[in-house]
Design a protein around this motif. Structure first.
Motif, PDB file in Angstrom:
ATOM      1  N   LEU A 121       9.862 -16.467  -0.773  1.00 37.91           N
ATOM      2  CA  LEU A 121      10.643 -17.022  -1.425  1.00 37.91           C
ATOM      3  C   LEU A 121      11.543 -16.359  -2.458  1.00 37.91           C
ATOM      4  O   LEU A 121      12.783 -16.776  -2.423  1.00 37.91           O
ATOM      5  CB  LEU A 121       9.570 -18.291  -2.299  1.00 37.91           C
ATOM      6  N   LYS A 122      11.082 -15.040  -2.850  1.00 34.75           N
ATOM      7  CA  LYS A 122      11.948 -14.507  -3.814  1.00 34.75           C
ATOM      8  C   LYS A 122      13.138 -13.844  -3.067  1.00 34.75           C
ATOM      9  O   LYS A 122      14.491 -14.069  -3.456  1.00 34.75           O
ATOM     10  CB  LYS A 122      11.127 -13.420  -4.371  1.00 34.75           C
ATOM     11  N   GLU A 123      13.069 -13.445  -1.595  1.00 36.72           N
ATOM     12  CA  GLU A 123      14.093 -12.879  -0.927  1.00 36.72           C
ATOM     13  C   GLU A 123      15.113 -14.057  -0.448  1.00 36.72           C
ATOM     14  O   GLU A 123      16.454 -13.954  -0.449  1.00 36.72           O
ATOM     15  CB  GLU A 123      13.459 -12.312   0.506  1.00 36.72           C
ATOM     16  N   PHE A 124      14.349 -15.107  -0.225  1.00 36.74           N
ATOM     17  CA  PHE A 124      15.362 -16.576   0.203  1.00 36.74           C
ATOM     18  C   PHE A 124      16.125 -16.778  -1.106  1.00 36.74           C
ATOM     19  O   PHE A 124      17.304 -16.937  -0.890  1.00 36.74           O
ATOM     20  CB  PHE A 124      14.428 -17.456   0.574  1.00 36.74           C
ATOM     21  N   ARG A 125      15.730 -16.858  -2.003  1.00 39.15           N
ATOM     22  CA  ARG A 125      16.518 -17.093  -3.361  1.00 39.15           C
ATOM     23  C   ARG A 125      17.449 -16.118  -3.584  1.00 39.15           C
ATOM     24  O   ARG A 125      18.598 -16.562  -3.912  1.00 39.15           O
ATOM     25  CB  ARG A 125      15.495 -16.979  -4.735  1.00 39.15           C
ATOM     26  N   MET A 126      17.369 -15.102  -3.261  1.00 41.80           N
ATOM     27  CA  MET A 126      18.134 -13.977  -3.466  1.00 41.80           C
ATOM     28  C   MET A 126      19.348 -13.970  -2.393  1.00 41.80           C
ATOM     29  O   MET A 126      20.460 -13.905  -2.653  1.00 41.80           O
ATOM     30  CB  MET A 126      17.669 -12.282  -3.428  1.00 41.80           C
ATOM     31  N   LYS A 127      19.149 -14.136  -1.115  1.00 41.31           N
ATOM     32  CA  LYS A 127      19.946 -14.291  -0.132  1.00 41.31           C
ATOM     33  C   LYS A 127      20.905 -15.564  -0.487  1.00 41.31           C
ATOM     34  O   LYS A 127      22.281 -15.550  -0.477  1.00 41.31           O
ATOM     35  CB  LYS A 127      19.200 -14.510   1.239  1.00 41.31           C
ATOM     36  N   MET A 128      20.238 -16.720  -0.943  1.00 40.29           N
ATOM     37  CA  MET A 128      20.840 -17.959  -1.083  1.00 40.29           C
ATOM     38  C   MET A 128      22.015 -17.828  -2.404  1.00 40.29           C
ATOM     39  O   MET A 128      23.041 -18.312  -2.530  1.00 40.29           O
ATOM     40  CB  MET A 128      20.025 -18.980  -1.405  1.00 40.29           C
TER      41      MET A 128
END
Length: 143
Positions: free
Chosen positions: A92-99
């Motif tokens: 989720l942390k990586e997804f948040r950063m990408k978005m």
């Protein structure tokens, strides 16, 4: 002055409520007339209270609600899962950063650059129409 404004609000509310009521009544009447015109036999059967017809309608409504719920949850799940997989994120942390990098940054409005308090709906609508007009004029000047 406050009594006049209160009276004006009551009149405006009564006007909107009456327009909404009349619209609902006309819409319901039109739909009822169309249903009667399309199949008068079953319309009269439903009006005069057939128990099996009412049960069939309730079962149909429950079935439609169930399928609609299934489609809504399934569709949203597939959409979210697809976006997650397309992003290539592992957690989720990586997804948040990408978005966060992909989507535009919303600027903070602190302190607010425009009005935030209005005395009533008329004041808000006047403000919005003036802002819209000034932005349109500015767009024409810029071109």
């Amino acid at each position: 002055m406050a009594d006049e404004e209160r009276l004006q609000r009551i009149k405006a509310g009564a006007f909107l409520a009456s327009i909404a009521g009349i619209s609902a009544f006309v819409g319901f009447g039109t739909t009822l007339a169309a249903a009667k015109k399309s199949d008068p036999k079953y319309f009269n059967k439903g009006v005069h209270g057939s128990a099996e017809l009412a049960d069939a309608g309730a079962l149909l409504a429950l079935r439609a609600l169930g399928w609609g719920t299934l489609y809504a949850i399934g569709g949203t799940t597939c959409l979210c899962y697809g976006i997650w997989k397309l992003s290539g994120a592992k957690d989720l942390k990586e997804f948040r950063m990408k978005m966060g990098n992909l989507l535009p940054v919303v600027p903070k409005n602190n302190p607010p650059q425009s009005r935030t308090e209005f005395s009533g709906m008329n004041d808000l609508m006047t403000y919005l129409s003036e802002e819209y007009g000034s932005k349109k004029a500015q767009d024409v000047i810029d071109k």
